[in-house]
Scaffold this motif. Structure first.
Motif, short mmCIF file in Angstrom:
data_model
loop_
_atom_site.label_atom_id
_atom_site.label_comp_id
_atom_site.label_asym_id
_atom_site.label_seq_id
_atom_site.Cartn_x
_atom_site.Cartn_y
_atom_site.Cartn_z
N ILE A 107 0.88 -1.17 0.00
CA ILE A 107 0.00 0.00 0.00
C ILE A 107 0.91 1.22 0.00
CG2 ILE A 107 -1.75 1.31 1.25
CD1 ILE A 107 -2.80 -1.28 2.38
N ASN A 109 0.91 5.42 -0.83
CA ASN A 109 0.02 6.58 -0.96
C ASN A 109 -1.44 6.20 -0.71
OD1 ASN A 109 2.19 8.30 -1.61
ND2 ASN A 109 2.06 7.64 -3.75
N GLY A 110 -1.65 5.25 0.19
CA GLY A 110 -3.00 4.88 0.59
C GLY A 110 -3.69 3.84 -0.27
N GLU A 111 -3.02 3.33 -1.35
CA GLU A 111 -3.67 2.36 -2.23
C GLU A 111 -2.76 1.17 -2.47
OE1 GLU A 111 -5.18 4.01 -5.80
OE2 GLU A 111 -6.37 5.52 -4.78
N GLN A 124 -7.55 0.27 0.34
CA GLN A 124 -7.11 1.58 0.82
C GLN A 124 -6.77 1.45 2.29
OE1 GLN A 124 -10.66 3.79 0.02
NE2 GLN A 124 -10.09 4.22 -2.09
N GLY A 125 -5.73 2.12 2.68
CA GLY A 125 -5.32 2.08 4.08
C GLY A 125 -3.97 2.74 4.26
N PRO A 126 -3.39 2.61 5.46
CA PRO A 126 -2.07 3.20 5.70
C PRO A 126 -1.00 2.45 4.91
CG PRO A 126 -2.80 1.90 7.59
CD PRO A 126 -3.93 1.95 6.64
N ASP A 127 0.08 3.13 4.58
CA ASP A 127 1.16 2.50 3.81
C ASP A 127 1.73 1.30 4.56
OD1 ASP A 127 0.71 4.44 1.99
OD2 ASP A 127 2.58 5.53 2.30
N MET A 128 1.86 0.17 3.83
CA MET A 128 2.40 -1.07 4.39
C MET A 128 3.10 -1.84 3.26
SD MET A 128 -0.74 -2.49 6.74
CE MET A 128 -2.14 -1.73 5.95
N SER A 145 -11.38 -1.14 2.52
CA SER A 145 -10.53 -0.42 3.46
C SER A 145 -9.91 -1.46 4.38
CB SER A 145 -11.33 0.59 4.26
OG SER A 145 -11.88 1.57 3.42
N ALA A 147 -6.77 -2.40 7.54
CA ALA A 147 -5.91 -1.95 8.63
C ALA A 147 -4.99 -3.12 8.95
CB ALA A 147 -6.74 -1.57 9.84
#
Length: 150
Positions: A107, A109-111, A124-128, A145, A147
């Motif tokens: 992920i 930039n959120g995607e 979509q979510g936090p960068d991982m 979405s 997490a």
């Protein structure tokens, strides 16, 4: 010409109207024409037996048609959402809420992307980084979405 034909039919006009409405129900299904057609046939039968006059026939048709349609709406309509064994059949994304998957692509930039069975889903979510276990928290159309799994 049509008016004289309808008048010549007498009480049979209601039966003919009912059959026409039932035939139209086959073309444009939705059950409303079914109930109106049945009401017209009942009024035709009563008009053949009693000859009440056209005013009473029209009022009887209106009352029977309305009663049948309202009765079907409240009593006879199937409640598909409650009676199915697969309530989320047409809401594929919502079926995945609460489940845990592994990120197929990071992920950024959120995607990112995850693979669920044979389908790649956009998330979509936090960068991982890819390979991170994530839990689906919500569904919005075809987007999920996520997490990090705790």
């Amino acid at each position: 010409m049509i008016e004289s034909f309808v008048i010549a039919l007498g009480a049979w006009r209601w039966v003919v109207l009912g059959l026409v409405l039932l035939a139209l129900e086959l073309i444009a299904p939705g059950t409303l024409l079914l109930w109106l057609g049945m009401a017209a046939i009942v009024v035709g039968g009563l008009a053949l037996l009693f000859d009440p006059g056209w005013q009473i026939e029209v009022v009887g048709f209106a009352m029977l048609g309305l009663a049948a349609a309202v009765g079907w709406w409240f009593l006879g309509r199937p409640d598909n959402a409650a009676s199915t064994d697969r309530p989320m059949l047409n809401r594929r994304a919502e079926r995945h809420v609460g489940r845990v998957f592994t990120l197929e692509a990071p992920i950024l930039n959120g995607e990112g992307r995850i693979r669920i069975d044979d389908t790649i889903w956009r998330v979509q979510g936090p960068d991982m980084p890819s390979g991170t276990r994530v839990k689906v928290t919500a569904a919005d159309g075809a987007n999920l979405s996520v997490a990090p799994e705790l």
